[in-house]
Design a protein around this motif. Structure first.
Motif, PDB file in Angstrom:
ATOM      1  N   UNK A  96       5.776 -15.683   0.857  1.00  0.00           N
ATOM      2  CA  UNK A  96       5.689 -14.331   1.417  1.00  0.00           C
ATOM      3  C   UNK A  96       6.105 -13.285   0.393  1.00  0.00           C
ATOM      4  N   UNK A  97       5.344 -12.182   0.367  1.00  0.00           N
ATOM      5  CA  UNK A  97       5.702 -11.046  -0.478  1.00  0.00           C
ATOM      6  C   UNK A  97       5.197 -11.140  -1.904  1.00  0.00           C
ATOM      7  N   UNK A  98       4.459 -12.210  -2.216  1.00  0.00           N
ATOM      8  CA  UNK A  98       3.901 -12.378  -3.556  1.00  0.00           C
ATOM      9  C   UNK A  98       2.420 -12.042  -3.495  1.00  0.00           C
ATOM     10  N   UNK A  99       1.981 -11.107  -4.339  1.00  0.00           N
ATOM     11  CA  UNK A  99       0.575 -10.697  -4.370  1.00  0.00           C
ATOM     12  C   UNK A  99      -0.289 -11.878  -4.790  1.00  0.00           C
ATOM     13  N   UNK A 100      -1.337 -12.149  -4.021  1.00  0.00           N
ATOM     14  CA  UNK A 100      -2.204 -13.296  -4.337  1.00  0.00           C
ATOM     15  C   UNK A 100      -3.105 -13.019  -5.536  1.00  0.00           C
ATOM     16  N   UNK A 101      -3.230 -11.758  -5.934  1.00  0.00           N
ATOM     17  CA  UNK A 101      -4.052 -11.423  -7.099  1.00  0.00           C
ATOM     18  C   UNK A 101      -3.245 -11.334  -8.388  1.00  0.00           C
ATOM     19  N   UNK A 102      -2.071 -10.695  -8.319  1.00  0.00           N
ATOM     20  CA  UNK A 102      -1.286 -10.465  -9.534  1.00  0.00           C
ATOM     21  C   UNK A 102      -0.147 -11.464  -9.711  1.00  0.00           C
ATOM     22  N   UNK A 103       0.284 -12.105  -8.622  1.00  0.00           N
ATOM     23  CA  UNK A 103       1.412 -13.019  -8.693  1.00  0.00           C
ATOM     24  C   UNK A 103       2.755 -12.320  -8.729  1.00  0.00           C
ATOM     25  N   UNK A 104       2.731 -10.994  -8.628  1.00  0.00           N
ATOM     26  CA  UNK A 104       3.974 -10.218  -8.660  1.00  0.00           C
ATOM     27  C   UNK A 104       4.455  -9.947  -7.240  1.00  0.00           C
ATOM     28  N   UNK A 105       5.747  -9.605  -7.135  1.00  0.00           N
ATOM     29  CA  UNK A 105       6.292  -9.254  -5.824  1.00  0.00           C
ATOM     30  C   UNK A 105       5.680  -7.948  -5.322  1.00  0.00           C
ATOM     31  N   UNK A 106       5.310  -7.935  -4.072  1.00  0.00           N
ATOM     32  CA  UNK A 106       4.825  -6.716  -3.416  1.00  0.00           C
ATOM     33  C   UNK A 106       6.065  -5.898  -3.087  1.00  0.00           C
ATOM     34  N   UNK A 107       6.066  -4.603  -3.387  1.00  0.00           N
ATOM     35  CA  UNK A 107       7.259  -3.780  -3.109  1.00  0.00           C
ATOM     36  C   UNK A 107       7.668  -3.831  -1.638  1.00  0.00           C
ATOM     37  N   UNK A 108       8.991  -3.818  -1.430  1.00  0.00           N
ATOM     38  CA  UNK A 108       9.540  -3.893  -0.064  1.00  0.00           C
ATOM     39  C   UNK A 108       8.992  -2.784   0.824  1.00  0.00           C
ATOM     40  N   UNK A 109       8.847  -1.570   0.270  1.00  0.00           N
ATOM     41  CA  UNK A 109       8.364  -0.438   1.068  1.00  0.00           C
ATOM     42  C   UNK A 109       6.981  -0.747   1.649  1.00  0.00           C
ATOM     43  N   UNK A 110       6.118  -1.356   0.842  1.00  0.00           N
ATOM     44  CA  UNK A 110       4.772  -1.702   1.313  1.00  0.00           C
ATOM     45  C   UNK A 110       4.854  -2.783   2.392  1.00  0.00           C
ATOM     46  N   UNK A 111       5.692  -3.778   2.181  1.00  0.00           N
ATOM     47  CA  UNK A 111       5.815  -4.864   3.161  1.00  0.00           C
ATOM     48  C   UNK A 111       6.401  -4.375   4.478  1.00  0.00           C
ATOM     49  N   UNK A 112       7.264  -3.378   4.411  1.00  0.00           N
ATOM     50  CA  UNK A 112       7.827  -2.833   5.657  1.00  0.00           C
ATOM     51  C   UNK A 112       6.749  -2.109   6.460  1.00  0.00           C
ATOM     52  N   UNK A 113       5.823  -1.458   5.767  1.00  0.00           N
ATOM     53  CA  UNK A 113       4.739  -0.732   6.445  1.00  0.00           C
ATOM     54  C   UNK A 113       3.580  -1.645   6.837  1.00  0.00           C
ATOM     55  N   UNK A 114       3.255  -2.594   5.963  1.00  0.00           N
ATOM     56  CA  UNK A 114       2.123  -3.503   6.185  1.00  0.00           C
ATOM     57  C   UNK A 114       2.637  -4.936   5.968  1.00  0.00           C
TER      58      UNK A 114
END
Length: 128
Positions: A96-114
């Protein structure tokens, strides 16, 4: 090895995301049940017409259009519920929270919204 730690959210973060997802899931399921109930009530109410004539044809058209809108909304909500359920699975399996395209962590702010997203903003914009 230390870099691996940066590719995962902490247990506390995951707990927060899990609670957000659970709340959104409960709300979406409640709304989906309401829409399904509305659709089935519309299917049941077709025998109380006493006016007859041309107005019945107009009402049938409006009912059909409204029922189609409700069906589309129900389909979108069902897809959303499925995406949220998949997010719960990703929390459990550690992806969870790892971008499937870049492999980087998705920012918490984005995960809280989406909370069901699998893409960082950069990856999402690059797909367009």
């Amino acid at each position: 090895m230390e870099k691996q730690d940066n590719l995962r959210y902490s247990e506390a973060d995951l707990k927060e995301f899990e609670e957000i997802i659970l709340k959104k899931l409960m709300d979406a399921r409640k709304e989906l049940d309401f829409i399904k109930d509305s659709i089935s009530r519309r299917n049941d109410s077709g025998t109380d017409d006493t006016t007859g004539g041309n107005s019945k044809t107009l009402e049938d058209g409006a009912d059909t259009a409204e029922k189609e809108q409700l069906n589309q909304l129900a389909a979108r909500l069902q897809k959303y519920v499925t995406q949220l359920e998949h997010a719960q699975i990703r929390i459990k399996n550690g992806t969870y929270g790892v971008c499937i395209d870049t492999g980087k962590l998705i920012p918490k702010e984005r995960l809280r919204l989406v909370p069901h997203t699998q893409h960082s903003i950069e990856a999402k914009l690059a797909r367009k």
